[in-house]
Design a protein around this motif. Sequence first.
Motif, PDB file in Angstrom:
ATOM      1  N   THR A  64      -4.121  40.874 -12.093  1.00  0.00           N
ATOM      2  CA  THR A  64      -4.396  41.949 -11.294  1.00  0.00           C
ATOM      3  C   THR A  64      -3.585  43.049 -11.748  1.00  0.00           C
ATOM      4  O   THR A  64      -2.367  43.118 -11.506  1.00  0.00           O
ATOM      5  CB  THR A  64      -4.323  41.623  -9.795  1.00  0.00           C
ATOM      6  OG1 THR A  64      -5.302  40.667  -9.460  1.00  0.00           O
ATOM      7  CG2 THR A  64      -4.811  43.005  -8.919  1.00  0.00           C
ATOM      8  N   ARG A  65      -4.118  44.465 -12.046  1.00  0.00           N
ATOM      9  CA  ARG A  65      -3.616  45.398 -12.486  1.00  0.00           C
ATOM     10  C   ARG A  65      -2.495  45.862 -11.156  1.00  0.00           C
ATOM     11  O   ARG A  65      -2.840  45.800 -10.100  1.00  0.00           O
ATOM     12  CB  ARG A  65      -4.506  46.803 -12.990  1.00  0.00           C
ATOM     13  CG  ARG A  65      -3.835  47.726 -13.730  1.00  0.00           C
ATOM     14  CD  ARG A  65      -4.724  48.853 -14.254  1.00  0.00           C
ATOM     15  NE  ARG A  65      -5.604  48.178 -15.138  1.00  0.00           N
ATOM     16  CZ  ARG A  65      -6.882  48.556 -15.206  1.00  0.00           C
ATOM     17  NH1 ARG A  65      -7.445  49.330 -14.398  1.00  0.00           N
ATOM     18  NH2 ARG A  65      -7.611  47.918 -16.106  1.00  0.00           N
ATOM     19  N   ASP A  66      -1.449  46.382 -11.633  1.00  0.00           N
ATOM     20  CA  ASP A  66      -0.483  46.760 -10.805  1.00  0.00           C
ATOM     21  C   ASP A  66       0.305  45.983  -9.748  1.00  0.00           C
ATOM     22  O   ASP A  66       0.862  46.346  -8.772  1.00  0.00           O
ATOM     23  CB  ASP A  66      -0.965  48.183  -9.895  1.00  0.00           C
ATOM     24  CG  ASP A  66      -1.447  49.240 -10.798  1.00  0.00           C
ATOM     25  OD1 ASP A  66      -0.517  49.553 -11.695  1.00  0.00           O
ATOM     26  OD2 ASP A  66      -2.511  49.844 -10.611  1.00  0.00           O
ATOM     27  N   LYS A  67       0.086  44.831 -10.002  1.00  0.00           N
ATOM     28  CA  LYS A  67       0.600  43.644  -9.153  1.00  0.00           C
ATOM     29  C   LYS A  67       1.727  42.888  -9.994  1.00  0.00           C
ATOM     30  O   LYS A  67       1.714  42.662 -10.949  1.00  0.00           O
ATOM     31  CB  LYS A  67      -0.430  42.597  -8.793  1.00  0.00           C
ATOM     32  CG  LYS A  67       0.281  41.398  -8.001  1.00  0.00           C
ATOM     33  CD  LYS A  67      -0.898  40.510  -7.802  1.00  0.00           C
ATOM     34  CE  LYS A  67      -0.465  39.138  -7.104  1.00  0.00           C
ATOM     35  NZ  LYS A  67      -1.380  37.936  -6.853  1.00  0.00           N
ATOM     36  N   ASP A  68       2.925  42.750  -9.120  1.00  0.00           N
ATOM     37  CA  ASP A  68       4.029  42.370  -9.849  1.00  0.00           C
ATOM     38  C   ASP A  68       3.667  40.530  -9.957  1.00  0.00           C
ATOM     39  O   ASP A  68       3.663  39.959  -8.869  1.00  0.00           O
ATOM     40  CB  ASP A  68       5.301  42.626  -8.709  1.00  0.00           C
ATOM     41  CG  ASP A  68       5.727  43.701  -9.211  1.00  0.00           C
ATOM     42  OD1 ASP A  68       6.056  44.655  -8.086  1.00  0.00           O
ATOM     43  OD2 ASP A  68       5.770  44.207 -10.470  1.00  0.00           O
ATOM     44  N   TYR A  69       4.376  40.164 -11.050  1.00  0.00           N
ATOM     45  CA  TYR A  69       4.322  38.586 -11.140  1.00  0.00           C
ATOM     46  C   TYR A  69       5.810  38.234 -11.661  1.00  0.00           C
ATOM     47  O   TYR A  69       6.453  39.075 -12.167  1.00  0.00           O
ATOM     48  CB  TYR A  69       3.454  38.174 -12.565  1.00  0.00           C
ATOM     49  CG  TYR A  69       1.937  38.406 -12.237  1.00  0.00           C
ATOM     50  CD1 TYR A  69       1.130  39.816 -12.175  1.00  0.00           C
ATOM     51  CD2 TYR A  69       1.056  37.397 -11.573  1.00  0.00           C
ATOM     52  CE1 TYR A  69      -0.249  39.906 -11.846  1.00  0.00           C
ATOM     53  CE2 TYR A  69      -0.001  37.636 -11.223  1.00  0.00           C
ATOM     54  CZ  TYR A  69      -0.576  38.915 -11.397  1.00  0.00           C
ATOM     55  OH  TYR A  69      -2.077  38.912 -10.721  1.00  0.00           O
ATOM     56  N   TYR A  70       6.191  37.220 -11.476  1.00  0.00           N
ATOM     57  CA  TYR A  70       7.597  36.540 -11.866  1.00  0.00           C
ATOM     58  C   TYR A  70       7.466  35.354 -12.688  1.00  0.00           C
ATOM     59  O   TYR A  70       6.950  34.461 -12.460  1.00  0.00           O
ATOM     60  CB  TYR A  70       8.146  36.222 -10.151  1.00  0.00           C
ATOM     61  CG  TYR A  70       8.069  37.521  -9.347  1.00  0.00           C
ATOM     62  CD1 TYR A  70       7.267  37.760  -8.485  1.00  0.00           C
ATOM     63  CD2 TYR A  70       9.086  38.431  -9.447  1.00  0.00           C
ATOM     64  CE1 TYR A  70       6.953  38.711  -7.834  1.00  0.00           C
ATOM     65  CE2 TYR A  70       9.109  39.790  -8.764  1.00  0.00           C
ATOM     66  CZ  TYR A  70       7.970  39.786  -7.871  1.00  0.00           C
ATOM     67  OH  TYR A  70       7.869  40.946  -6.897  1.00  0.00           O
ATOM     68  N   MET A  71       8.701  35.252 -13.344  1.00  0.00           N
ATOM     69  CA  MET A  71       9.033  34.235 -14.111  1.00  0.00           C
ATOM     70  C   MET A  71       9.292  32.948 -13.422  1.00  0.00           C
ATOM     71  O   MET A  71       8.817  31.907 -13.870  1.00  0.00           O
ATOM     72  CB  MET A  71      10.134  34.502 -15.018  1.00  0.00           C
ATOM     73  CG  MET A  71       9.880  35.925 -16.019  1.00  0.00           C
ATOM     74  SD  MET A  71       8.723  35.221 -17.320  1.00  0.00           S
ATOM     75  CE  MET A  71       8.708  36.589 -18.331  1.00  0.00           C
ATOM     76  N   GLY A  72       9.987  32.902 -12.177  1.00  0.00           N
ATOM     77  CA  GLY A  72      10.638  32.017 -11.323  1.00  0.00           C
ATOM     78  C   GLY A  72       9.947  32.199 -10.102  1.00  0.00           C
ATOM     79  O   GLY A  72       8.632  32.650  -9.987  1.00  0.00           O
ATOM     80  N   LYS A  73      10.733  32.211  -8.860  1.00  0.00           N
ATOM     81  CA  LYS A  73      10.185  32.007  -7.749  1.00  0.00           C
ATOM     82  C   LYS A  73      10.790  33.468  -7.145  1.00  0.00           C
ATOM     83  O   LYS A  73      10.783  33.567  -5.747  1.00  0.00           O
ATOM     84  CB  LYS A  73      10.884  30.978  -6.791  1.00  0.00           C
ATOM     85  CG  LYS A  73      10.335  29.416  -7.353  1.00  0.00           C
ATOM     86  CD  LYS A  73      11.008  28.223  -6.658  1.00  0.00           C
ATOM     87  CE  LYS A  73      10.462  27.012  -7.389  1.00  0.00           C
ATOM     88  NZ  LYS A  73      11.019  25.969  -6.697  1.00  0.00           N
ATOM     89  N   ASN A  74      11.234  34.467  -7.648  1.00  0.00           N
ATOM     90  CA  ASN A  74      11.587  35.874  -7.051  1.00  0.00           C
ATOM     91  C   ASN A  74      12.604  35.655  -6.215  1.00  0.00           C
ATOM     92  O   ASN A  74      12.626  36.196  -5.218  1.00  0.00           O
ATOM     93  CB  ASN A  74      10.271  36.342  -6.557  1.00  0.00           C
ATOM     94  CG  ASN A  74      10.713  37.963  -6.337  1.00  0.00           C
ATOM     95  OD1 ASN A  74      11.217  38.525  -6.851  1.00  0.00           O
ATOM     96  ND2 ASN A  74       9.815  38.471  -5.194  1.00  0.00           N
ATOM     97  N   LYS A  75      13.642  34.892  -6.757  1.00  0.00           N
ATOM     98  CA  LYS A  75      14.840  34.864  -5.717  1.00  0.00           C
ATOM     99  C   LYS A  75      15.809  35.922  -6.259  1.00  0.00           C
ATOM    100  O   LYS A  75      15.756  36.376  -7.495  1.00  0.00           O
ATOM    101  CB  LYS A  75      15.590  33.469  -6.078  1.00  0.00           C
ATOM    102  CG  LYS A  75      14.964  32.104  -5.851  1.00  0.00           C
ATOM    103  CD  LYS A  75      15.708  31.052  -6.087  1.00  0.00           C
ATOM    104  CE  LYS A  75      14.889  29.543  -5.702  1.00  0.00           C
ATOM    105  NZ  LYS A  75      15.742  28.414  -6.023  1.00  0.00           N
ATOM    106  N   PRO A  76      16.574  36.412  -5.344  1.00  0.00           N
ATOM    107  CA  PRO A  76      17.505  37.551  -5.643  1.00  0.00           C
ATOM    108  C   PRO A  76      18.587  37.293  -6.757  1.00  0.00           C
ATOM    109  O   PRO A  76      19.029  35.933  -6.686  1.00  0.00           O
ATOM    110  CB  PRO A  76      18.189  37.875  -4.147  1.00  0.00           C
ATOM    111  CG  PRO A  76      17.272  37.275  -3.243  1.00  0.00           C
ATOM    112  CD  PRO A  76      16.602  35.897  -3.899  1.00  0.00           C
TER     113      PRO A  76
END
Length: 846
Positions: free
Chosen positions: A580-592
């Motif tokens: 989905t355009r303009d949506k953030d995806y992450y390599m992992g679980k988006n931990k700080p």
Amino acid sequence: MNQETPDTTLGLSNVNHLERLYDGWFLDYASYVILDRAVPYFEDGLKPVQRRILHSMFENHDGRYQKVATIVGRTMAYHPHGDASIGDALVGLGQKNLLIDTQGNWGNPYTGDRAAAPRYIEGRLTPFAVDVVFNPETTEWIPSYDGRSEEPVTLPVKFPLLLAQGVDGIAVGLSTSILPHNFRELCEASIACLRGKKFTLYPDFFTGGIIDVSDYNDGQRGGKVKVRAKIEKVDNKTLAIREIPYGTTTVSLIESIVKANDKGKIKIKHVDDNTSQGVEILVHLQPGTDPQVAIDALYAFTDCEKSLSPCTCVIIDKHPKFVGVSDILKLNTEHTVKLLEWELANELKHLEDKWHMTTLEKIFIEKEVYEVIKKAKDREQIIRLVREGLTPYLKRLHRQTVTDEEIGKLIEIPIRRISHYDREKADQLLQELEENIAKCKYNQEHIIDYAVNHFKNILKKYGEGKERRTQIAEFGKVNAVHVALANQKLYVNRKEGFVGTGMKKEEYLFDVSEYDDLIVFKADGSFKVVKVSDKDFVGKDIILVEKFNKDDERHIYNVIHQDGKDGYAYIKRFNVGGVTRDKDYYMGKNKPGSKILYMSSNMNGEAEVVEVILKPRPRIKLNFEVDFSEVEVKGRGAIGNIVSKYPVKTVKRLRKGVSTLGARVLYFDAPSGIVSTQKKGDCLGEFGENDKLLIIKQDGSARVHTMADPILVGSNIKYLHKYDPAQVFTVLYFEGSNFNYMVKRFNLEGCPMTTEFSVVSDHKDTKLIELFATDDARELMEYQVGREVQKEELDLTEIAEVKGYKALGSKFTAKKIKRVSRISPADPFSDGSGESEGSNEDPSLF
């Protein structure tokens, strides 16, 4: 003498009289409709009703909005027709969003919804219109229809407005249809015209879409353009139409889709119309329907593709004339130059008059010429004495004559003004006037440069947001991303997190088109897909920006990332796929604290070997190798396999890798003209990393393509196969330079690898007849000998020797060839059609 009885019957003379009377009236009516209703004048590109509307609005322009009902009422003083025709023309001007700033419901050109009643909506002239369209001093005036006022013959438009807005009109015996063109491109074309350079103009529509201009013919009669809706695949069950063809509405487009479905030409479940400010039509497909097949069907059987026939008829010197778009642009540019010369002449006159009067005032006060007024007994004596007082000082004037009117203005200067006269301020004003006069004269002497700057200023002031909306392509190119020209440069500010085409002081990346998608990876392990724009904030600490193609299954990313501040290091290989355009995806679980430790982008699934170096730690091996080829390719959402539980210092690449995906299998889709790994169309076989694709077209042009996915090869394909430099080709062609049939045999050793070349001569009349890539190259020749037709079977491999591709070949007959027919079976994919036989008549017969 007997008086004759009058003939009360309808005699021949009466009939002739009636015919002459009818002919005269009809010609008058036709002339009126052509000149005063339907066809625009080239000078301002307006029909009379549009010109009168704009003139009325300018007369009452104060920067505030006016009720449309008020505008219509005032226009009726100039237009001898009903208020409905004026109102419709006014709404049409407003919807083009160039000359009129609208407020309220002015209708929706996408849906065809009408505007609200004139008493509810308002409008005013745009700054562009005020700046470029009007100037009473350079306007030619004529009496209005009732003689009570004056109206302009044409408005002094200093811009190719006719081509910017477009126009349609049906007159008596002729019609006009001029398609709208892009604002910025028109300015650039005018600049090119002034500089004596070549330019090309193609239509651009507010509805967007895709246009094929290969047969545009400069907008003249006989030309045509094809326009397509822009259709996007949302998922396997849904298509989205967000740009529609020019000349349609969402209502008519949906009706055509439903009609095609009722006839069984396409298979859909239902259609949703979500159009508001922008177009959005969602087409929901039946289960099991191939989305690409559905897209092709929409283009073939609905109004998603339309054909438009331009016809550029305009009024020139009070006569309708058919000219091309380029000629109209040249006429408009020349007319603009004349208007600018007229404006400069007026400005120079005003400046010189002001300088003259200011100088007279200076002499009148500083030399105390006003003292003579005390001696005068009447006005005539005052004028005479003042003139005598001024005479000794007139030598400094450019114009050494002083009118009684000017002296009258001098003697009316109040005493208070004389007593507070500031000499320094007057000298400064005179200096400014002299500088402006010199500047004006300079511009007159360099009128072309002045006109170029005029168009540059228009482009700078009003060109923002007026970029091309309609993509130019040759049809068969289904997806706009595959065919858009990369005509913009992309820049990035990695630290601050901006990408865009308008950031020219930042780091240059690569060229893009306005239709491209970009994928952006950031140091924190997040990534997103965005549309190319002027300037877009995507997030700080950018590490990689690339063009994105969701359908490219062989583009693999190799990543080592840390999941969380003190988390484990993971390794993963993945293909992004649909997002989905303009949506953030992450390599992992988006931990700080997450971050990317290593990343590579591999167009063909390559897998390298890297060295992982750990931070110093007792009894732990600090470095070890990791081979990405041992890691399975998974989806983008997979977290990956653990590389190390301990903190990683750095990762270095040791060796490049090869593709782990094996040889790619390419397919050629003839309707779209695209070669890709998508299993659509004819299979071309397996292609390794070092293999290349050879394309030879019907006109003899050829090109060797390196492997990419997709490859746009277009239409009119004669031969499409894996490139083999040792492959021997046999060609039968008609040589335009000597009007003979020739046979040549050649291989492509040493041919260009990056540019297009030709396997026949470059003469404009040369035609490729047959091409063989096999040892069996037999043709049935039919010769015209007198009234008889003689036939002969020839083996073309025996006529010419194998030489280089640039060789001319051998002439094999002096007889008149009527027809040639192929006997040998067609080579697989030699012409993209699968046909095994064919015949060609002598091109000189057509």
